[in-house]
Design a protein around this motif. Sequence first.
Motif, PDB file in Angstrom:
ATOM      1  N   LEU A  32      30.082 -32.097  -6.580  1.00 22.02           N
ATOM      2  CA  LEU A  32      28.724 -31.554  -6.448  1.00 22.02           C
ATOM      3  C   LEU A  32      28.241 -30.990  -7.775  1.00 22.02           C
ATOM      4  O   LEU A  32      27.039 -30.880  -8.008  1.00 22.02           O
ATOM      5  CB  LEU A  32      28.707 -30.426  -5.405  1.00 22.02           C
ATOM      6  N   THR A  33      29.190 -30.581  -8.610  1.00 22.65           N
ATOM      7  CA  THR A  33      28.829 -29.997  -9.897  1.00 22.65           C
ATOM      8  C   THR A  33      28.776 -31.094 -10.963  1.00 22.65           C
ATOM      9  O   THR A  33      29.422 -32.132 -10.828  1.00 22.65           O
ATOM     10  CB  THR A  33      29.871 -28.928 -10.287  1.00 22.65           C
ATOM     11  N   SER A  37      29.731 -28.541 -16.071  1.00 23.03           N
ATOM     12  CA  SER A  37      29.860 -27.273 -15.344  1.00 23.03           C
ATOM     13  C   SER A  37      31.190 -26.584 -15.656  1.00 23.03           C
ATOM     14  O   SER A  37      32.196 -27.248 -15.933  1.00 23.03           O
ATOM     15  CB  SER A  37      29.779 -27.519 -13.840  1.00 23.03           C
ATOM     16  N   GLU A  38      31.182 -25.262 -15.576  1.00 24.77           N
ATOM     17  CA  GLU A  38      32.450 -24.520 -15.716  1.00 24.77           C
ATOM     18  C   GLU A  38      33.221 -24.532 -14.409  1.00 24.77           C
ATOM     19  O   GLU A  38      34.333 -24.033 -14.325  1.00 24.77           O
ATOM     20  CB  GLU A  38      32.143 -23.070 -16.126  1.00 24.77           C
ATOM     21  N   LYS A  39      32.579 -25.046 -13.358  1.00 18.24           N
ATOM     22  CA  LYS A  39      33.213 -25.052 -12.043  1.00 18.24           C
ATOM     23  C   LYS A  39      33.382 -26.478 -11.547  1.00 18.24           C
ATOM     24  O   LYS A  39      32.679 -27.379 -11.993  1.00 18.24           O
ATOM     25  CB  LYS A  39      32.335 -24.303 -11.036  1.00 18.24           C
ATOM     26  N   GLU A  40      34.332 -26.656 -10.623  1.00 19.65           N
ATOM     27  CA  GLU A  40      34.466 -27.948  -9.968  1.00 19.65           C
ATOM     28  C   GLU A  40      34.289 -27.708  -8.476  1.00 19.65           C
ATOM     29  O   GLU A  40      35.168 -27.146  -7.830  1.00 19.65           O
ATOM     30  CB  GLU A  40      35.847 -28.555 -10.255  1.00 19.65           C
ATOM     31  N   THR A  41      33.119 -28.081  -7.949  1.00 18.69           N
ATOM     32  CA  THR A  41      32.863 -27.878  -6.519  1.00 18.69           C
ATOM     33  C   THR A  41      32.651 -29.243  -5.886  1.00 18.69           C
ATOM     34  O   THR A  41      31.930 -30.084  -6.436  1.00 18.69           O
ATOM     35  CB  THR A  41      31.627 -26.980  -6.316  1.00 18.69           C
ATOM     36  N   ARG A  42      33.309 -29.480  -4.745  1.00 11.80           N
ATOM     37  CA  ARG A  42      33.302 -30.817  -4.154  1.00 11.80           C
ATOM     38  C   ARG A  42      32.784 -30.810  -2.731  1.00 11.80           C
ATOM     39  O   ARG A  42      32.980 -29.831  -2.003  1.00 11.80           O
ATOM     40  CB  ARG A  42      34.719 -31.405  -4.202  1.00 11.80           C
ATOM     41  N   LEU A 192      32.680 -29.917   4.284  1.00 10.09           N
ATOM     42  CA  LEU A 192      33.083 -28.682   3.605  1.00 10.09           C
ATOM     43  C   LEU A 192      32.562 -28.728   2.176  1.00 10.09           C
ATOM     44  O   LEU A 192      32.341 -29.812   1.621  1.00 10.09           O
ATOM     45  CB  LEU A 192      34.616 -28.552   3.558  1.00 10.09           C
ATOM     46  N   SER A 193      32.403 -27.548   1.582  1.00  8.79           N
ATOM     47  CA  SER A 193      31.961 -27.452   0.184  1.00  8.79           C
ATOM     48  C   SER A 193      33.007 -26.587  -0.516  1.00  8.79           C
ATOM     49  O   SER A 193      33.032 -25.384  -0.321  1.00  8.79           O
ATOM     50  CB  SER A 193      30.592 -26.770   0.105  1.00  8.79           C
ATOM     51  N   VAL A 194      33.854 -27.242  -1.288  1.00  8.53           N
ATOM     52  CA  VAL A 194      35.047 -26.549  -1.776  1.00  8.53           C
ATOM     53  C   VAL A 194      35.035 -26.411  -3.291  1.00  8.53           C
ATOM     54  O   VAL A 194      34.949 -27.412  -4.016  1.00  8.53           O
ATOM     55  CB  VAL A 194      36.322 -27.317  -1.346  1.00  8.53           C
ATOM     56  N   GLY A 277      21.842 -19.479  -5.766  1.00  7.08           N
ATOM     57  CA  GLY A 277      22.040 -19.233  -7.183  1.00  7.08           C
ATOM     58  C   GLY A 277      23.379 -19.758  -7.663  1.00  7.08           C
ATOM     59  O   GLY A 277      24.294 -19.988  -6.869  1.00  7.08           O
ATOM     60  N   ASP A 278      23.450 -19.998  -8.970  1.00  5.57           N
ATOM     61  CA  ASP A 278      24.719 -20.380  -9.604  1.00  5.57           C
ATOM     62  C   ASP A 278      24.511 -20.259 -11.107  1.00  5.57           C
ATOM     63  O   ASP A 278      23.548 -19.611 -11.536  1.00  5.57           O
ATOM     64  CB  ASP A 278      25.143 -21.794  -9.179  1.00  5.57           C
ATOM     65  N   GLN A 279      25.351 -20.942 -11.913  1.00  3.84           N
ATOM     66  CA  GLN A 279      25.221 -20.744 -13.364  1.00  3.84           C
ATOM     67  C   GLN A 279      24.065 -21.536 -13.987  1.00  3.84           C
ATOM     68  O   GLN A 279      23.201 -20.959 -14.629  1.00  3.84           O
ATOM     69  CB  GLN A 279      26.535 -21.088 -14.050  1.00  3.84           C
ATOM     70  N   ARG A 280      24.090 -22.888 -13.837  1.00  3.13           N
ATOM     71  CA  ARG A 280      23.064 -23.716 -14.496  1.00  3.13           C
ATOM     72  C   ARG A 280      22.462 -24.723 -13.517  1.00  3.13           C
ATOM     73  O   ARG A 280      23.201 -25.438 -12.837  1.00  3.13           O
ATOM     74  CB  ARG A 280      23.684 -24.491 -15.665  1.00  3.13           C
ATOM     75  N   ALA A 281      21.116 -24.807 -13.525  1.00  7.42           N
ATOM     76  CA  ALA A 281      20.454 -25.729 -12.591  1.00  7.42           C
ATOM     77  C   ALA A 281      20.919 -27.171 -12.819  1.00  7.42           C
ATOM     78  O   ALA A 281      21.132 -27.923 -11.875  1.00  7.42           O
ATOM     79  CB  ALA A 281      18.949 -25.630 -12.758  1.00  7.42           C
ATOM     80  N   SER A 282      21.097 -27.559 -14.080  1.00 11.54           N
ATOM     81  CA  SER A 282      21.428 -28.969 -14.364  1.00 11.54           C
ATOM     82  C   SER A 282      22.850 -29.321 -13.903  1.00 11.54           C
ATOM     83  O   SER A 282      23.149 -30.487 -13.663  1.00 11.54           O
ATOM     84  CB  SER A 282      21.297 -29.241 -15.863  1.00 11.54           C
ATOM     85  N   GLN A 283      23.729 -28.341 -13.785  1.00  5.45           N
ATOM     86  CA  GLN A 283      25.136 -28.619 -13.489  1.00  5.45           C
ATOM     87  C   GLN A 283      25.603 -28.088 -12.125  1.00  5.45           C
ATOM     88  O   GLN A 283      26.534 -28.624 -11.533  1.00  5.45           O
ATOM     89  CB  GLN A 283      26.041 -27.961 -14.562  1.00  5.45           C
ATOM     90  N   ASP A 284      24.996 -27.007 -11.670  1.00  5.09           N
ATOM     91  CA  ASP A 284      25.586 -26.259 -10.543  1.00  5.09           C
ATOM     92  C   ASP A 284      24.665 -26.140  -9.335  1.00  5.09           C
ATOM     93  O   ASP A 284      24.903 -25.297  -8.470  1.00  5.09           O
ATOM     94  CB  ASP A 284      25.955 -24.834 -11.016  1.00  5.09           C
ATOM     95  N   TYR A 285      23.604 -26.937  -9.291  1.00  4.81           N
ATOM     96  CA  TYR A 285      22.652 -26.841  -8.191  1.00  4.81           C
ATOM     97  C   TYR A 285      23.212 -27.649  -7.015  1.00  4.81           C
ATOM     98  O   TYR A 285      22.887 -28.825  -6.847  1.00  4.81           O
ATOM     99  CB  TYR A 285      21.287 -27.374  -8.638  1.00  4.81           C
ATOM    100  N   LEU A 286      24.052 -27.010  -6.210  1.00  5.97           N
ATOM    101  CA  LEU A 286      24.725 -27.703  -5.118  1.00  5.97           C
ATOM    102  C   LEU A 286      23.696 -28.154  -4.073  1.00  5.97           C
ATOM    103  O   LEU A 286      22.820 -27.382  -3.701  1.00  5.97           O
ATOM    104  CB  LEU A 286      25.759 -26.780  -4.441  1.00  5.97           C
ATOM    105  N   TYR A 287      23.798 -29.379  -3.625  1.00  6.52           N
ATOM    106  CA  TYR A 287      22.942 -29.937  -2.562  1.00  6.52           C
ATOM    107  C   TYR A 287      21.450 -29.876  -2.905  1.00  6.52           C
ATOM    108  O   TYR A 287      20.619 -29.722  -2.020  1.00  6.52           O
ATOM    109  CB  TYR A 287      23.210 -29.217  -1.234  1.00  6.52           C
ATOM    110  N   ARG A 288      21.127 -29.993  -4.187  1.00  2.00           N
ATOM    111  CA  ARG A 288      19.726 -29.894  -4.617  1.00  2.00           C
ATOM    112  C   ARG A 288      18.820 -30.842  -3.826  1.00  2.00           C
ATOM    113  O   ARG A 288      17.771 -30.443  -3.323  1.00  2.00           O
ATOM    114  CB  ARG A 288      19.646 -30.217  -6.112  1.00  2.00           C
ATOM    115  N   GLU A 289      19.293 -32.116  -3.719  1.00  2.00           N
ATOM    116  CA  GLU A 289      18.453 -33.122  -3.047  1.00  2.00           C
ATOM    117  C   GLU A 289      18.205 -32.729  -1.595  1.00  2.00           C
ATOM    118  O   GLU A 289      17.072 -32.808  -1.114  1.00  2.00           O
ATOM    119  CB  GLU A 289      19.176 -34.460  -3.114  1.00  2.00           C
TER     120      GLU A 289
END
Length: 388
Positions: A32-33, A37-42, A192-194, A277-289
């Motif tokens: 998802l990231t 991103s500094e995070k790995e979210t799946r 799940l969003s992990v 919210g999260d760190q960066r819109a371009s990288q961390d906007y989970l489920y934006r669509e």
Amino acid sequence: MQSEQSATVETGRAAWSRNNPYTATALENRLLTGPGSEKETRHIELDLADSGIEYLPGDSAGILPVNTCDAVDLVLERLQFTGDEPVTDFYGKSLDLRQALTSWLMIGKLSGATLKAWAKLTSHPELAALIEPGSKEKLDAYLWGREFLDLLEHCPAKLDDPQLLFKLLPRLAPRLYSISSSQALLHTQIDLSVRVVKYQSHGRDREGVCSSHIGERTPPGGQLRLFIHSNQLFRLPADPAARVIMVGPGTGVAPFRAFLQHKQAGVGRWPMWLFFGDQRASQDYLYREDFENWLKDGTLNRLDTAFSRDQKEKIYVQQRIRENSTELWRWLSEGAYFYVCGDSKRMAPDVEAALLEAVATHSNKGPDYANEFLAEMKKQKRYLRDVY
Ligand SMILES: Cc1cc2nc3c(=O)[nH]c(=O)nc-3n(C[C@H](O)[C@H](O)[C@H](O)COP(=O)(O)OP(=O)(O)OC[C@H]3O[C@@H](n4cnc5c(N)ncnc54)[C@H](O)[C@@H]3O)c2cc1C
């Protein structure tokens, strides 16, 4: 075709449990990231097939992790066991030591109880000093970021009886993950969003036992053992027209995706407002669509986002709450339910402070009234938190 796995009752929520988990097949495992991103979210999708499992938005899935082959091999090597040694599990069932270290025993995180038992077994002076009365701070500092293997390397010892490991090590516990789908829309699926926990400590790259098991080692077609952890205290309002405010930064957004899918499926017409919210819109906007589509088709009535690293000064969801406090107060005055999910240490108290501030200001009745208002919301089960 009937599932070959056996549930204790034919169908429903009670059939599968922590001690009788359902083995689900992964349908999807996607990032998802973004790559920067500094995070790995799946995003994980699991097939419930004919398990009869039922869940509601607000519930979590308990996932039983397994330790990696590499971690198990290293522990076996250090203890000078082959892995073929016969042992019995916590219920008296026979298995070999390799299976026990893979599925039953926690080796990925060092516990205080393990360290105390090891200190007594080895009489190592440094460990003995850590378990003296009044050494709690030093003990906690030692445990932080260490695994059982680190202890074995630091203070080697030979165990005569492999069964002793069931006394020395805690049971490998399941971890909970908020379900991010609604069964009203996806009948035989759990999403799940992990966020995969990754960090460096004591000179090594480390990974969270369960989040890496799900995120990194469960590709589509892979399997996960799960059960439903019901949460009656985090439910959508019974009144299908009640207003719903959702604050879910990071993976805290997971149950709110389930709430929105539930509305999309036509279960209720709740007006919905999401703070993400999260760190960066371009990288961390989970489920934006998903969220933008729901905003377009009216499933989501309002969306406010806060990306902390997209500008010089850090902006978090609580700032968006403050900026929109007039409208927020209107929703609250009209009986809105206020949901918070995600980080318990900083986000949840900061959001509560912003909420209290909004009530104190716009009611024109000050902070004491705000505290009473919040207490009343809690009593009416309109202020609901699922924080971890
Ligand atoms: C109700 C509930 C819902 C949840 N929902 C979600 C969800 O939707 N999505 C999600 O991703 N998670 C969720 N969680 C969190 C999840 O349950 C796990 O706690 C998380 O995935 C970490 O588990 P793990 O096994 O990967 O890590 P573990 O192996 O348990 O490792 C975590 C531990 O590693 C150590 N550690 C971590 N960082 C560092 C560091 N920098 N330095 C040193 N040591 C460190 C700490 O001891 C920490 O406790 C939820 C939790 C609860 C209670």
